[in-house]
Design a protein around this motif. Structure first.
Motif, short mmCIF file in Angstrom:
data_model
loop_
_atom_site.label_atom_id
_atom_site.label_comp_id
_atom_site.label_asym_id
_atom_site.label_seq_id
_atom_site.Cartn_x
_atom_site.Cartn_y
_atom_site.Cartn_z
N ASP A 550 36.53 43.20 14.62
CA ASP A 550 36.05 41.95 15.21
C ASP A 550 36.98 40.77 14.95
N PHE A 551 37.80 40.87 13.91
CA PHE A 551 38.70 39.76 13.63
C PHE A 551 39.92 39.85 14.55
N THR A 572 41.65 30.56 8.40
CA THR A 572 42.89 30.98 9.05
C THR A 572 43.94 29.88 8.97
N GLU A 576 40.56 27.71 11.30
CA GLU A 576 39.32 28.28 11.77
C GLU A 576 38.56 28.87 10.57
N TRP A 578 35.70 31.72 9.51
CA TRP A 578 34.97 32.91 9.88
C TRP A 578 34.09 33.31 8.70
N TYR A 579 33.11 34.15 9.00
CA TYR A 579 32.12 34.50 7.98
C TYR A 579 31.85 36.00 8.03
N TYR A 588 31.78 36.81 11.89
CA TYR A 588 31.25 35.74 12.72
C TYR A 588 32.20 34.55 12.68
N GLN A 589 32.43 33.97 13.82
CA GLN A 589 33.24 32.75 13.89
C GLN A 589 32.31 31.54 13.80
N SER A 593 33.20 26.83 17.38
CA SER A 593 32.31 27.70 18.12
C SER A 593 31.31 26.84 18.87
N GLN A 655 24.14 30.61 17.27
CA GLN A 655 25.00 31.58 17.94
C GLN A 655 24.18 32.68 18.61
#
Length: 1243
Positions: A550-551, A572, A576, A578-579, A588-589, A593, A655
């Motif tokens: 997913d990344f 990143t 960014e 992510w989780y 998850y981003q 988002s 989300q």
């Protein structure tokens, strides 16, 4: 499903309004409280002694010295606390473990409590609510409605367990209201606050302060504050604070933060009082905080910025920026260019001396350092920092020195529990090709092994996912494979575009994107290893890796932020966020988002001050399992640095709403419908056991003294009394850890044991406002709490001893089945619970399911147990093995949430750290009370020493000199020299009566019966208050001794063997026993509570043989005894080690010395008898001789007098003297003649 559409008809609208009104009326009252929880919050600041009562005073924890409050306690003449009695209690006892420094003194004092002491700071507590009402009016209202804040201070255990005791200590205090002394004419009370002492404890520099309400007044949610000691601040002139590491900068210039990349925050988890953050461009400055960035300082460091570029140490350009910054418990490490510096703070609570650094110290001066790597957890009583080199020593790791030929070490991670070093190594191949490997180095065995070679290119997840999944499931399922526990997760609901991960087996397809590793992250609780760069790999065993598809491969990870509680954040290079939930495979981003945009818009509508149009993230970090951002905001051309919560749960909810919805036509209009992927409505934990036995938290309770002031406000004197009481309560806690057990298993027992009978009298005085000093101390307000009840959540951590278990139940209420959209969404069971264990060979979990049809619910009973296989024996709280338990509902990670008064909380994913070993708070104590009682009953007597010491009773060596005559020699009984009597009498009596042993033996005791010593011990749980007889086996050794307390010496290993081993042939045994059980090497006897006791020998070559008495009483000896169950007791992981002094009196003398003393005593006796006889026979002759001698002396005196009075100078005098002399002469002649006649008659 949440329908939305056109407005309903008026009639239907009225019905819905009535229904809503009915729901509101029938709602529980707690819903009203929940609405208020978001409006009020606690406020806590630190005040020193001079700042009490001042409105805007805020201090930092710098002073670590105590001060005396004796003058205040001297006023309490008729109170339960008597200073004179306290001084007597502290005198003559064992030396306490607390050390303190009086304020103003320049040196440290170690004292036995001779005074009441106070702490240097108070906690000032207020609260505020949103609205137009002032905080002062709110505080007054809260006080008048009975509100009293309750403060719980938690002391973090120290790193160095070799110096300090490992314990989980808390103290719960009720805040005292205090009225500000500032003048106010308008109202009775203008300004007021609540105050509690801020206690400190040796060995602890990190304190957590949890503030809650007593249940009265307004509803205010609990809040946690971090109050840490700052050892890098010191008081200068006029008590102004100044930094020892540099100079404070008071202006936050925008170029320090705007468009500056974020950087990681590195520190030792749960142990660091001061956090630092570098990265200020072109400035040798850092951000420094002691409150987890609730407030902070910008400090310019006083370091010498040297240019170190050379041929062997290449440096392209020079910069003043501090790139790497790591904080530990007492020391700060930084890297500037290729130089490493450290600075140690001044922490007297850690070192008991002012031994902080005076300047920054440069280390590894001959090395070129390209990176510092943090070690997040301490181990073996130490903290670690690793340095990676470049230049001529490329490939060196300075953690010790580890060298790999022709390589470059990119990252290093230290696994503290295994004492193992994992390194991400870049290796240059034969054709100048580069590839990366994960290398493990065993620091104990000096062994290096390659664990994994990272693929050169990123796998093609789209074409290889399904095939890789099938191969992994088919090849890796099995009872012996730890990864088989995760196989049920493969059956979770999957998105339509494919699987979320790929097991790398070497048969998958690859893209043209090269893998560029940058770092590693390891979680010691669940053994998860992450390798990150422009990809993300995870592994449970550091050998088999899973690629998280997913990344996106187009991004590159800059750093990871691990909570070590089951989740992590990813930052990143383009900032960014992510989780990832550990144990799942979906990333998850969070930012940027759609969910973030929705959340920001809502915050702008609420006019939140934590968000602005222009903002730059400085760092990202976890605090108390929550993710926080440190952000620089520019609003109205004003810049400021704020700490704000990262709303992970809220973003995940938004989300889901934005991704999973459909438009359905109902009649003539479209309806927006949402899919809820959570199959249950609520998740509850039930049947939780009492937490203290598993969390090992010791908690004390202290309330402020009662005052007679009508409004209930305290004065400075009563607050000082509160300080002294809290200090003394904690002092009793530290004093309680002594080898001799008290009759009552409670540290506060000694405080009130002589005052309990006067409790009603003191209450009567307080009720009539006649207490001395207008202060009443309630004896029941200062105690240790043992009966804490479990809350509706799993504990923060669980300690498991050998074979122990932890049980609880999970109650899930199922949601009504709905029509789900998406062809690939599959659920095998609506509600399935899984327990994932990090180390299944060490712990096991049993899950039992019970379906409650009438409640549409499922009850899962979970039992976590230790398997008795992964830990040896250790000291209480030392070298614990880290593992974890993850309780999750299958396929629902990141989909289920519960609304609380503090926002949504994630459900279906509960991770609990588990620590296997000897839990802290357990100890072995000498049960002196039962030992004396049992020995008296078995030996039919008990004789204490002449000088009785209640803290250390005496025990008798032996009853008589020799056993009764026996026709056959008894090899079990040693050669018996002449001994001292049963009771310490004069030695003259000993040898005079030695021939008549029946005269000196106690009634009912035959002289042949030896005195056997029966020791008993207790296992005391300082956390739960349990105390019971030690039922296990142990080894008893005499490891030291001496005839007096001042002459006790430690014995060497060889001496310990000779004095205690039954195999000794040198005649050096001190004691023996009839027990036949010994250790495996037959070196020492194994004892237990059912043993036959100890018989003292003190053979010829033992140190207690032929002890010379120092007075007229029988000899005595102090034995230093070590009791340990290590290697002989298989019932526990605890290595109980107890060292105590045993006072033995009535020791025997050697035959030679006894005969010598007997000879001297007999000679003296015979000499006295002869002298008496001689005196009786010669007394008449002595009397006659004395009389003759007396007559002659008188005659001489009379003759001299005659010639004296014959002087012609005075005729009258001559005549008178002559007459007197003639009369005296005649009288003496008559006396002499009469005495001669009497002698003649007698003859």
């Amino acid at each position: 499903m949440f329908p939305a559409g056109p407005a309903p008809r008026p009639k239907l609208r009225v019905l819905r309004a009535l229904w809503a009104l009915l729901v509101v009326l029938l709602a529980p009252w707690r819903l009203w409280a929940i609405q208020e929880t978001q409006e009020c919050t606690w406020q806590v600041v630190l005040n020193n002694l001079e700042s009490v009562g001042k409105n805007d005073a805020i201090d930092h924890f710098v002073d670590q010295e105590l001060y005396t409050v004796d003058k205040v306690f001297d006023l309490l003449v008729d109170a339960p606390i008597d200073p004179d009695e306290v001084r007597g209690l502290g005198a003559g006892e064992w030396e306490r473990s607390w050390s303190c420094t009086l304020l103003g003194s320049g040196h440290l004092l170690t004292i036995s409590l001779q005074t009441y002491l106070g702490f240097p700071y108070y906690l000032k507590i207020n609260y505020s609510c949103t609205g137009e009402v002032s905080s002062e009016a709110l505080v007054r209202k809260g006080h008048l409605t009975g509100l009293k804040p309750v403060v719980l201070v938690t002391f973090q255990s120290p790193v160095n367990f070799h110096r300090w005791k490992i314990e989980q200590l808390q103290i719960q205090m009720e805040a005292a209201p205090f009225r500000s002394p500032e003048r106010c004419d308008a109202e009775e009370v203008c300004l007021m606050s609540w105050y509690t002492p801020m206690p400190i404890k040796n060995g602890s520099v990190v304190m957590r302060v949890d503030v809650s309400s007593n249940g009265l007044g307004p509803f205010i949610p609990n809040k946690r504050f971090h109050v840490n000691i700052n050892g890098f601040l010191e008081g200068g002139r006029d008590r102004e604070l100044q930094f020892t590491v540099g100079n404070e900068l008071f202006h936050l210039i925008p170029q320090y933060f705007v468009n500056v990349p974020s950087r990681p925050l590195w520190y030792t988890v749960d142990q660091t009082p001061v956090l630092i953050l570098g990265g200020i461009p072109e400035e040798k400055a850092i951000l420094l905080t002691d409150t987890n960035f609730k407030d902070f300082f910008l400090v310019e460091l006083s370091i010498d910025s040297c240019w170190v570029g050379s041929f062997y140490c290449p440096q392209a350009s020079f910069t003043a920026t501090i790139y790497d910054a790591i904080a530990t418990e007492s020391t700060l490490f930084i890297r500037q260019n290729q130089l490493i510096y450290y600075f140690t703070g001044t922490y007297t609570t850690l070192y008991e001396s002012k031994r902080g650094s005076e300047r920054w110290v440069r280390v590894l001066a001959n090395e070129c350092i390209k990176r510092l790597c943090p070690v997040h957890f301490h181990s073996n009583g130490s903290e670690y920092v690793m340095a990676l080199t470049t230049g001529k020593h490329e490939g060196y790791v300075h953690f010790g020195t580890i060298t790999v030929v022709n390589c470059s070490i990119t990252w290093a991670t230290f696994i503290a529990g295994d004492y193992n070093l994992l390194m991400l190594v870049e290796i240059v191949g034969p054709a100048s090709s580069k590839y990366f490997q994960v290398v493990s180095y065993d620091l104990v065995n000096d062994y290096l092994v390659v664990l994994y070679t990272i693929p050169e290119f990123i796998p093609d997840g789209r074409r290889g996912r399904q095939r890789g999944l099938e191969k992994w499931v088919g090849a890796r399922r099995g009872p012996s494979d730890p990864t088989s526990l995760l196989c049920p997760l493969c059956l979770c609901p999957l998105p339509a575009q494919g699987l979320e991960f790929l097991m790398i087996l070497g048969t998958e397809s690859y893209t043209n994107f090269p893998m560029v590793p940058k770092g590693m992250s390891y979680n010691p609780y669940n053994n998860l290893l992450f390798i990150w760069g422009n990809f993300l790999l995870q592994s449970f065993n550091s050998e088999n890796f899973i690629y998280l598809a997913d990344f996106p491969k187009e991004l590159s990870i800059k750093y990871l932020v691990n909570s070590f509680r089951g989740d992590m954040a990813i930052v990143t290079e383009n900032e960014e966020i992510w989780y990832l939930l550990e144990g799942s495979y979906h990333v998850y981003q969070l930012f940027p988002s759609k969910a973030w945009d929705v959340y920001i818009n809502l915050q702008v509508l609420q006019q939140s001050s934590l968000y602005a149009p222009n903002e730059t993230m400085v760092t990202l970090f976890y605090e108390d399992k929550k993710l926080y951002q440190l952000v620089y905001l520019i609003d109205n051309q004003q810049g400021r640095l704020v700490k704000r919560l990262m709303p992970v749960e809220q973003l995940l909810i938004y989300q889901q709403i934005s991704d999973e919805y459909v438009l359905e036509r109902q009649g003539s209009h479209l309806t927006l419908s949402f899919s809820n992927f959570c199959p249950f409505t609520v998740m509850r934990l039930r049947e939780l056991p009492n937490p203290k036995i598993y969390t090992r938290q010791e908690r004390y309770r202290a309330q402020p003294p009662r005052v007679s002031e009508p409004w209930g406000f305290h004065s400075e004197n009563s607050l000082a009394v509160y300080q002294g009481l809290v200090y003394y309560l904690l002092w009793l806690h530290s004093k309680y850890d002594k080898p001799y057990a008290d009759p009552a298993h409670d540290p506060t027992w000694r405080w009130w044991k002589n005052k309990k009978q006067d409790q009603d009298y003191h209450f009567y005085l307080a009720s009539n406002r006649r207490s001395a000093g207008s202060v009443h101390v309630d004896m029941t307000s200062y105690e240790k709490i043992y009966d804490l009840k479990a809350e509706n959540e799993l504990p923060e951590r669980i300690f498991l001893d050998k074979g122990t278990s932890y049980s609880f139940s999970v109650f899930l209420t199922a949601r009504k089945p709905e029509v789900l959209h998406g062809p690939s969404f599959q659920v095998l069971s609506p509600v399935d619970l899984a327990v994932v264990l990090a180390d299944p060979h060490c712990i096991e979990a049993i899950v039992k399911e019970k379906v409650l049809v009438n409640l549409t619910s499922v009850l899962f009973r979970v039992k976590l147990s230790d398997k008795r296989s992964c830990f040896d024996q250790g000291i209480s709280g030392h070298h614990l093995m880290k593992t974890s338990m993850l309780v999750k509902v299958l396929g629902l990670s990141g989909h289920c949430f519960q609304n609380t008064n503090q926002g949504p909380r994630m459900q279906s994913n509960l991770m609990v750290p588990v620590l296997i070993g000897c839990p802290p708070g357990k100890r072995l104590a000498f049960d002196i009370t039962y030992t004396v009682q049992y020995n008296r009953a078995q030996n039919k007597h008990y004789f204490d020493c002449v000088k009785v010491d209640p803290e250390m009773p005496c025990f008798l060596f032996r009853d008589s000199g020799c056993p009764a005559p026996s026709p056959l020699p008894s090899p079990a009984l040693p050669a018996c020299p002449l001994t001292a009597p049963t009771h310490p009498l004069l030695f003259l009596w000993v040898f005079h009566l030695s021939s008549f042993p029946s005269l000196i033996s106690p009634p009912g005791l035959h002289p042949s019966d030896p005195t056997v010593f029966y020791p008993f011990f207790l296992i005391q749980d300082l956390v739960t208050g349990d105390s019971g007889s030690f039922q296990g086996s142990y080894v008893l050794k005499v490891v030291g001794g001496g005839p007096t307390l001042d002459t006790i010496k430690e014995y060497s290993e060889e001496e310990i063997y000779r004095f205690n081993s039954p195999l000794d042939k040198t005649g050096s045994l001190i004691w023996t026993t009839e027990n036949t059980m010994t250790t495996e090497d037959l070196s020492f006897n194994i004892m237990s509570h059912n043993s036959l006791g100890i018989e003292w020998l003190c053979q010829e070559n033992s140190p207690c043989h032929d002890t010379i008495p120092y007075h007229i009483f029988a000899p005595e000896f102090f034995f230093k005894v070590l009791v340990s169950n290590r290697g002989v007791d298989k019932s526990t992981y605890c290595d109980y080690q107890l060292t105590f002094l045993l006072h033995i009196h009535g020791l025997p003398l050697s035959a030679r010395r006894a005969f010598l003393i007997l000879l001297v005593s007999a000679s003296l006796f015979v000499g006295l008898v002869i002298l008496y006889i001689v005196c009786c026979l010669l007394s008449p002759y002595m009397v006659k001789f004395c009389n003759i001698l007396r007559w002659k002396i008188n005659s001489i005196i009379g003759l001299e007098s005659y010639y004296t009075y014959s002087t012609p100078s005075d005729g009258r005098a001559f005549s008178h003297s002559g007459t007197v002399s003639w009369r005296n002469s005649r009288l003496n002649s008559r006396v002499f003649y009469k005495g001669a006649e009497e002698n003649k008659a007698e003859t």
